[in-house]
Design a protein around this motif. Structure first.
Motif, short mmCIF file in Angstrom:
data_model
loop_
_atom_site.label_atom_id
_atom_site.label_comp_id
_atom_site.label_asym_id
_atom_site.label_seq_id
_atom_site.Cartn_x
_atom_site.Cartn_y
_atom_site.Cartn_z
N SER A 47 26.95 -37.52 -11.42
CA SER A 47 26.70 -36.82 -10.17
C SER A 47 27.56 -35.57 -10.10
O SER A 47 28.73 -35.57 -10.50
N ALA A 48 26.97 -34.48 -9.55
CA ALA A 48 27.70 -33.22 -9.40
C ALA A 48 27.92 -32.89 -7.93
O ALA A 48 28.21 -31.76 -7.58
N ARG A 49 27.79 -33.87 -7.05
CA ARG A 49 28.01 -33.63 -5.62
C ARG A 49 29.44 -33.17 -5.38
O ARG A 49 30.36 -33.57 -6.08
N LYS A 50 29.62 -32.36 -4.36
CA LYS A 50 30.91 -31.74 -4.11
C LYS A 50 32.01 -32.76 -3.84
O LYS A 50 33.19 -32.53 -4.15
N ALA A 51 31.65 -33.90 -3.26
CA ALA A 51 32.65 -34.91 -2.95
C ALA A 51 33.20 -35.60 -4.20
O ALA A 51 34.30 -36.15 -4.18
N VAL A 52 32.44 -35.55 -5.29
CA VAL A 52 32.85 -36.27 -6.50
C VAL A 52 34.15 -35.73 -7.10
O VAL A 52 35.09 -36.50 -7.34
N PRO A 53 34.26 -34.42 -7.35
CA PRO A 53 35.53 -33.95 -7.90
C PRO A 53 36.71 -34.19 -6.97
O PRO A 53 37.84 -34.40 -7.43
N VAL A 54 36.46 -34.18 -5.66
CA VAL A 54 37.53 -34.48 -4.71
C VAL A 54 38.04 -35.90 -4.92
O VAL A 54 39.25 -36.16 -4.92
N MET A 55 37.11 -36.83 -5.10
CA MET A 55 37.50 -38.23 -5.33
C MET A 55 38.26 -38.39 -6.65
O MET A 55 39.26 -39.10 -6.72
N VAL A 56 37.76 -37.69 -7.68
CA VAL A 56 38.43 -37.76 -8.99
C VAL A 56 39.86 -37.25 -8.88
O VAL A 56 40.81 -37.87 -9.38
N ILE A 57 40.01 -36.12 -8.20
CA ILE A 57 41.34 -35.54 -8.04
C ILE A 57 42.24 -36.47 -7.23
O ILE A 57 43.40 -36.73 -7.61
#
Length: 386
Positions: free
Chosen positions: A57-67
């Motif tokens: 998934s490339a949703r904007k919330a995904v990188p936030v969760m990863v970080i």
């Protein structure tokens, strides 16, 4: 060459899964601290979960969760390399970086960077070969760290634990390990698994060893310690020479590595190598609870009740030991047992970090309930202290 949109996020996801796998593996190495092991499993699950989501998934919330997940993991790792945490048990003493945990932290950091780039610059492209290579390297690092996990050594609060196959300092969690065990200051401190020793005693003993390792080298130059008040007791013929500071013996400091009452040097001709501190407790008996309970069976305080002393230019010096009738050589006296003392070694010793210097001037020690000396390697219960 074609590019992959959000390739940085893909890389961040792969790295997060690798870090999670390592945390899961490491949890099995920390089973003596149940709460810590469970928290590591939870963190591993979180890293794997956000990593897998980032791959699909490339949703904007995904990188936030990863970080978010990986920042927590890396921050805790970095802090516990320099200081302890009050909770949970197992993180209360700083741990030296090792390949396993350092690789886990590095993968977490890669995950943070990849996700951050994807968040700040969603249009950024990472070439297919570069993305595949970076992901492959992350996987190789994770596998290499796991393969080396059998030799992982961790130092957590109640003592440092060695799991290295064939390492003579490794302990058996089921039966407990005998004490003393060989000591090498180049390796993590291991005072764990000794029957009858409490967590608090392990922690105090570990802290004393660490402070001695940190502070005692300030006295390495034997030519400079005279200005600090240290005087030799004239025992270099034994192969070790003791220097005593009477002012430090009279003060109220206790087990203070910055003010050791006695320094021990290995003798090699005219050269002297600092090997040990000998801490001396003023005005206490050998069975004083403050001494007995400090490190329990890990540390064994002793007194010299058979040494003979004579006057010397720099102060009292050892003239020998009493004979079978308790008599001293001419012009020397035996004052009897003095203040209790204990060694802490900053160089390797097969008899442990609190080992006595075995020899004829053994003196007297408070033995454990089973009559076994815990500061010598020998089964000869009369063997030595200096």
């Amino acid at each position: 060459m074609a590019g992959v949109r959000n390739g940085f996020l893909l890389l961040g996801g792969v790295a997060a899964v690798g870090a999670g796998a390592l945390h899961l593996f490491a949890a099995g190495l920390h089973t003596e601290h149940a709460t810590l092991a469970r928290l590591m499993v939870v963190l591993a699950a979180a890293q794997c979960a956000v990593g897998l989501v980032a791959m699909v998934s490339a949703r904007k919330a995904v990188p936030v969760m990863v970080i978010g997940v990986n920042v927590v993991a890396v921050a805790v790792w970095a802090y516990t390399r320099v200081a302890g945490l009050p909770w949970p048990d197992g993180l209360d003493v700083a741990e030296a970086p090792q390949f396993l945990d350092s690789t886990c932290a590095a993968l977490g950091a890669v995950s943070i960077v990849g996700a951050a780039v994807a968040l700040v610059r969603p249009e950024a492209k990472l070439g297919v070969p570069q993305a595949a290579t970076a992901a492959g390297l992350s996987g190789v690092l994770a596998v290499a760290a796991m393969l080396g996990g059998a030799g992982h050594v961790h130092s957590h609060g109640t003592g440092d634990h060695s799991h290295a196959d064939g390492d003579h300092t490794a302990h058996d969690h089921g039966t407990g390990n005998a004490w003393p065990r060989p000591w090498d200051p180049a390796k993590p401190i291991d005072v764990s698994g000794v029957p009858g020793v409490t967590a608090a005693q392990e922690q105090r003993a570990t802290a004393l060893i660490r402070s001695t390792l940190d502070d005692l080298p300030a006295f390495a130059d034997v030519h400079s310690i005279g200005a600090l008040g240290y005087r030799s007791i004239g025992d270099s013929i034994t192969g070790y020479e003791h220097f005593i500071n009477t002012a430090y013996i009279r003060d109220d400091l206790f087990l203070d590595a910055e003010h050791p009452e006695s320094l021990v040097y290995r003798v090699d001709g005219d050269n002297r190598t600092l090997v040990s501190a000998m801490y001396i407790a003023k005005g206490k008996k050998i069975d004083d609870p403050d001494l007995v309970n400090y490190g329990g069976a890990l540390m064994q305080w002793h007194v010299h009740d058979n040494l003979c002393w004579k006057a010397g230019d720099g102060g009292p010096q050892v003239a020998g030991v009493t004979d079978a009738q308790g008599n001293c050589p001419p012009a020397s006296i035996n004052p009897g047992a003095g203040n209790p003392m204990v060694h802490v070694w900053i160089t390797a010793n097969q008899c442990g970090p609190f080992a006595a210097l075995e020899g004829h001037g053994a003196g007297q020690a408070a033995t454990s309930l089973d009559g076994r000396r815990t500061d010598t390697c020998s089964h000869d219960h009369s063997g030595g202290h200096r």
